[in-house]
Design an enzyme around this catalytic site. Sequence first.
Site, mmCIF file in Angstrom:
data_model
loop_
_atom_site.group_PDB
_atom_site.id
_atom_site.type_symbol
_atom_site.label_atom_id
_atom_site.label_comp_id
_atom_site.label_asym_id
_atom_site.label_seq_id
_atom_site.Cartn_x
_atom_site.Cartn_y
_atom_site.Cartn_z
ATOM 1 N N LYS A 42 61.447 67.946 49.863
ATOM 2 C CA LYS A 42 60.715 68.367 51.054
ATOM 3 C C LYS A 42 61.316 69.647 51.612
ATOM 4 O O LYS A 42 62.537 69.833 51.593
ATOM 5 C CB LYS A 42 60.767 67.245 52.097
ATOM 6 C CG LYS A 42 59.884 67.459 53.321
ATOM 7 C CD LYS A 42 59.917 66.213 54.211
ATOM 8 C CE LYS A 42 59.037 66.384 55.444
ATOM 9 N NZ LYS A 42 59.017 65.163 56.279
ATOM 10 N N SER A 57 54.639 64.135 57.982
ATOM 11 C CA SER A 57 54.969 65.499 57.634
ATOM 12 C C SER A 57 55.357 65.686 56.168
ATOM 13 O O SER A 57 55.548 66.811 55.714
ATOM 14 C CB SER A 57 56.113 65.997 58.529
ATOM 15 O OG SER A 57 57.296 65.264 58.310
ATOM 16 N N SER A 104 56.364 59.961 59.033
ATOM 17 C CA SER A 104 56.211 61.064 58.086
ATOM 18 C C SER A 104 56.435 60.696 56.633
ATOM 19 O O SER A 104 56.102 61.479 55.747
ATOM 20 C CB SER A 104 57.158 62.207 58.464
ATOM 21 O OG SER A 104 56.754 62.808 59.672
#
Length: 467
Positions: free
Chosen positions: A80, A155, A179
């Site tokens: 990420k 996210s 997320s």
Amino acid sequence: MTELFHLPATEMLALLRTRQISAVELAEAHLRRIDEVNGEVNAIVTLVADRALAEARELDQALVHGRPPGPLHGLPIAFKDLTDTAGVRTTYGSPIFADHVPDADALVARRARAAGAVTLGKTNTPEFGTGSHTVNEVFGATRNPYDPDRSAGGSSGGAAAALASGMVPLADGSDMGGSLRNPASFCNVVGLRPTPGRVPDDSSTAAWFSLGVSGPMARTVGDAALLLSVIAGFAPTSPFAIREDGSAFAGPLESDVTGLRVAWSPDLGGLPVDPETAAVTARAPAVFAGLGAHVEQVRLDLSEAEDAFRILRAWHYAGTFGGLPTELLGSNVAWNVERGREVTGADLTRAERLRSRLFQRMGEFFDTYDILLAPVSQVPPFPVGQPYVTEIAGTPMPDYLAWMRSAYWVSVLHAPAASVPCGFTPGGLPVGVQIIGRPWADLAVLRAAYAFEAATGHGATRPAFGR
């Protein structure tokens, strides 16, 4: 025949260790897949193809020379864009850090790479991971592989979309308000929010903050457990790191769920839920009942988590991002910082009292039940051009956070929670169910998730594009 890039990571690993395929061949297959489909979904935002192939060649040579393979030997992974990666651009989705290249790996990246994972690049995230819709000014929006006109969630939306598309078999994510779970639900993959401290934080500025955690994402529960087995384990950088190492998660997840005590809450105490989402998630209790579990619908009110989450989150944002140039921050981050500057000592006291009371009450709840089932998200994937959900089942949402209460209320519980594919809306959009356990019972959650996955097979339905 299943394409190599769509195989479970555990099967890829078996092929690598028996030399039926090489790490280079596997990396090349995923790089081709990225070239084929990433332009449509925008999940991988920084690609390091040459580095990946070099790492893969080194791993192949190590196997030839008899060196024992690591637990993730040769498996491609993308991190990420909030996870620091040494020598690889890490922007945090912010124009302020558009050209930022860290000097050192974050703990998750360091452990995965040490276990033999091959770094392909970085996955998209909203600015500083703020919001459950993956869009930012640096890279734009990530699109849902099942319908590119829809959001991939957030996210960790880039991670979820990359997994669903076959661009990587493993990915990391982070979760403060959902997320890891929301994008997994939106993209028909698995995301586990571990118990805080299971995957230790190495923050030097917010080491005591327990709402935000790192965790694994994958296409199957077994693959998520495999990654967790590597990234979990004690680290002295976290004051509440769990002492157990990750080895327990590497073993078989098959278990007899006969007699498992399952609580089902369709709305966590009156939250509005989109009818299509409600219809899909309502099938989950019957699956466990069919496996021999004792299932009971419960009246559960988690509303005390609302103020606790918002106060602690706002306070964290003010402390973490309040020193950055306000004019360069996106509206969501700036809004959180401003809310944080309004937090008083009395607010923090109230937040701690609320979550302490909720923790004790849920401890009693889990004396009666082994797991709790609930919707992950209150809506199916929404249009990609829409900043956030403004209404659910006729109920207006007051701000960009409110539509994710079904996830962020659970964040306050200090408990592990997995999002597992539960089915599809009539229009073909994925919907996940949330499997929640008592604090520290991560393995029990994974075993329940594995049983549900095996009984339903929803995760095996891949996106139609780019096949």
